[in-house]
Scaffold this motif. Structure first.
Motif, PDB file in Angstrom:
ATOM      1  N   PHE A  34      24.396  28.227  38.048  1.00 50.91           N
ATOM      2  CA  PHE A  34      24.082  29.400  38.868  1.00 50.91           C
ATOM      3  C   PHE A  34      25.001  29.490  40.087  1.00 50.91           C
TER       4      PHE A  34
ATOM      5  N   THR B 119      27.238  32.634  40.781  1.00 50.67           N
ATOM      6  CA  THR B 119      27.220  33.340  42.058  1.00 50.67           C
ATOM      7  C   THR B 119      28.646  33.493  42.593  1.00 50.67           C
TER       8      THR B 119
ATOM      9  N   VAL C 179      30.457  36.167  40.781  1.00 55.12           N
ATOM     10  CA  VAL C 179      29.989  37.512  41.149  1.00 55.12           C
ATOM     11  C   VAL C 179      30.570  37.929  42.490  1.00 55.12           C
ATOM     12  N   LEU C 180      30.548  36.998  43.440  1.00 59.68           N
ATOM     13  CA  LEU C 180      31.005  37.337  44.790  1.00 59.68           C
ATOM     14  C   LEU C 180      32.531  37.357  44.896  1.00 59.68           C
TER      15      LEU C 180
ATOM     16  N   PRO D 261      35.416  38.174  42.495  1.00 55.84           N
ATOM     17  CA  PRO D 261      35.856  38.597  41.152  1.00 55.84           C
ATOM     18  C   PRO D 261      37.203  38.004  40.757  1.00 55.84           C
TER      19      PRO D 261
END
Lengths: 257, 450
Positions: free
Chosen positions: A149, A153, A156-157, A159
């Protein structure tokens, strides 16, 4: 006495009182452990068993207590209770070689020859039991869970890291999935298909939850099984080879204490 | 001849009479199931065994099971073997099943055993279940005579009983506990028997342990044994004695109290070794040769509830979801800003060109070029200053904008460039501004149409 002094006294009392209580309990427990060990060493196994049982009743939770209690039961020939407590000790110290030897001794002595688990969920739930406690498995799974995770994360933050992280995420995801399945099945089996041991000399297995049903077969002391349903005074059990039946409550004891 | 005639006349009559008598005797069973409850003793003492019998007469192939009544005020200790017999009544098979329950009354007075029930259905698929009730049974329970009761009587009723005392070891160090077991066995209400009184010195420490019960039926009686266990810590050293333990029971057969005694046991208590207890507990104790080894007991703390730790598993997914939400929110805001910029491009161009009409000379042409660049910068969401005529023409052609409109834009921009190098300070370049505006409107319309 000033207000400040009174306040400090109160704080000190609040801190020291629980410490004193713990020390008092420690003292009592230590005395019982010492007495139990001495009773065992001098050959008074019955007394030793009673004292180890009283420790467990007081809430002392330690592999040593279960191990020593099991050893006591083994000495007086109660192999069912001995295996039960060895199994309980194994929940704390699954990699202990001496413990494995003792379990094997009883398994060799018992009348029912039992193979490994054949039901898939039971196999999954117990596949890492000989090497890992539930807590250790949970900690390892959580670490990989956290890692996956965390990477997710980050991707996602940021790219720009996605391409670099993708293979790591796939590998970690597969590992995490495997561990979560193992942990989940272990918790499920513990909760809904708990392991149990026959603690009486012989127990009849019926086709239904009453003694009027057909008696299908009998199990001897120290046979291992799983409990799947409780109905009235009867338990529906499943054996490692998949055979099922009903036994009277009180003839078997759950390993989960 | 006359005799023969009489016999021939009587024979048919005799045959008819026999048939009628037979028909009167054979009454086929009316009820499908009939229950009958009874007890073997209607006036027992408190604690005396009685047997509750239920007879189930039925004509079903598979008789259903009987639910016994709750037996309030009685202790149900077990049941005897179920017996079944089958009789043929007028060609109908009637099965008689007898179930017997062993009961012990718990209080004196009248106790009514309510009816037991039996649910059955002749056709379980199409018919509702029918309930059949047994009869009530009344029992008048007598109290055990208390006048002659010895002190050691604790409510045990039956005959005979035996008592035996054993210890885990007869030799121990001072302060060490010794397990003491008292086993009582016999026929009666042994299950409800309280622990016997221990006649031990007051300064001995006594810890009650669990009791162990084993019962079985022998004939029509409940027999069994109950073992009580204590841990006792004797005081003093040398030979100390566990005295004889006394137990009284009421013999219901003869109506007298009987008292039994266990054998006294002598213990040899040695002086204490005075080892620090913590030291003994913390290390694996040494055991005699031949005995399996023990493990040290490292932790003496109680169990900790760690269930709350599972909540931490939610944290990483929540953080990931929060991050994804934040990312989605920021990109949505950026998209909205771009859309706002693109949709307001012509409006901004109109405002900027309107301002140009109030300028003169080089400034006016410079602002006109800037207005055009700003329009395309907004339209394509890019830096306006990075654009030039070629880039604009190329992009417009890529967007399939009409060639003529593209040429108009380029012409306007070139006109503005030329105006900058030969400025006419007398008046603002209104015509060029108007031409540029028309061209931009045409470009915008072409873009919207696309």
């Amino acid at each position: 006495m000033t207000m400040r002094a009174a306040f400090m006294t109160l704080v000190a009392a609040l801190i020291l009182l629980p410490v004193a209580a713990v020390r008092a309990q420690f003292g009592d427990t230590t005395e019982v452990i010492a007495s139990a060990n001495r009773a065992y060493a001098s050959g008074d196994f019955e007394t030793a068993i009673s004292l180890y049982e009283s420790l467990l009743a007081e809430g002392v939770s330690d592999a040593g207590v279960y191990f020593n209690l099991a050893t006591g039961y083994q000495q007086v020939g109660q192999n069912g209770l001995a295996l039960l407590n060895y199994r309980r000790a194994q929940r704390f110290i699954p990699r202990d070689s001496l413990l494995s030897v003792r379990v094997a001794e009883i398994q060799n002595e018992r009348q029912n020859v039992q193979a490994d688990e054949t039901v898939i969920i039971d196999r999954l739930g117990t596949i890492v039991s000989p090497v890992m406690t539930t807590g250790e498995l949970a900690a390892l799974s959580f670490t990989v869970w956290l890692l996956w995770f965390g990477l997710g994360t980050a991707s996602v933050l940021m790219p720009m890291l996605r391409v670099t992280l993708r293979p790591v995420l796939i590998v970690a995801g597969v590992v995490m999935l495997g561990l979560v399945v193992l942990l989940g099945s272990r918790l499920y089996v513990d909760a809904y298909r708990p392991a149990a041991v026959v603690t009486v000399e012989r127990v009849a297995v019926f086709s239904g939850p009453d003694e009027r049903y057909l008696e299908m077969f009998t199990l001897s002391e120290a046979a291992e099984l799983r409990v799947v349903v409780q109905e009235g005074g009867y338990l529906r059990i499943v054996l490692p080879d998949g055979r099922q039946g009903w036994v009277q409550q009180g003839t078997i004891t759950l390993v989960r204490s | 001849m006359r005799r023969l005639f009489l016999m021939l006349c009587l024979l048919p009559m005799l045959f008819l009479m026999t048939q009628r008598v037979g028909a009167q005797e054979c009454v086929p069973p009316v009820d499908t199931i009939r229950l009958n409850a009874s007890v073997d003793l209607t006036a027992p003492y408190v604690g005396e065994q009685i047997i509750y019998t239920i007879q189930i007469e039925n004509t079903l192939e598979n008789p259903p099971s009987f639910d016994p009544p709750p037996f309030e005020g009685m202790w149900r200790a077990g049941r005897l073997e179920i017996t079944t017999s089958v009789a043929d009544v007028c060609g109908v098979k009637v099965s008689v099943t007898t179930s017997q329950y062993i009961l012990f009354p718990l209080r004196p007075g009248e106790i009514v055993i309510p009816p037991g029930t039996l649910d059955f259905s002749l056709n379980p698929v199409f018919e509702a279940r029918t309930r059949v009730l047994s009869n009530e049974v009344m029992v008048n329970v007598l109290p055990v005579p208390q006048l002659d009761a010895p002190d050691s009587f604790g409510g045990l009723v039956g005959y005979p009983f035996f008592i035996d005392t054993t210890v885990g070891r007869t030799s121990a160090r001072a302060g060490d506990p010794i397990s003491l077991r008292v086993k009582v066995e016999g026929s009666g209400n042994i299950e409800q028997m309280p622990p016997p009184q221990l006649p031990l010195p007051e300064n001995w420490r006594i810890y009650q342990q669990q009791s162990d019960l084993a019962t079985a039926t022998e004939g029509e009686s409940l027999v069994g044994s109950k073992t009580f266990e204590w841990l006792v810590v004797p005081e003093g050293t040398g030979a100390v004695e566990i005295p004889s333990i006394e137990l009284s029971y009421y013999d219901n057969n003869t109506g007298i109290f009987r008292t039994i005694f266990s054998e006294p046991i002598t213990l040899d208590i040695l002086p204490s070794e005075n080892l620090p207890e913590a030291e003994v507990a913390a290390v694996a104790p040494e055991v005699e040769a031949g005995l399996p080894a023990l493990r040290p007991i490292a932790s003496v703390t109680g169990r900790q509830n760690t269930a709350w730790l599972w909540w931490f598993w939610l944290l990483p997914p929540l953080v990931l979801m929060g991050s994804a939400g934040y990312r989605w929110q920021t990109s949505r805001a950026a998209r909205q800003a771009v859309r706002r910029r693109q949709s307001g491009a012509l409006r901004t161009a109109k405002t900027n060109l309107s301002a140009v009409t109030r300028q003169r000379g080089d400034r006016a042409y410079k602002d006109l070029i800037m207005a055009v660049l700003t329009y395309f910068g907004d339209r394509w969401n890019t830096d306006a200053l990075a654009l030039d005529q070629n880039e604009i023409a190329s992009r417009l052609l890529d967007e399939d904008v009409d060639d003529e409109i593209v040429q108009q834009i380029i012409t306007c921009m070139r006109g503005a460039e030329e105006g900058r190098y030969a400025p006419d300070d007398s008046s603002p370049p209104r015509a060029l501004v108007k031409q540029t505006l028309m061209a931009l409107i045409a470009v915008d319309a072409a873009g919207n149409a696309r």
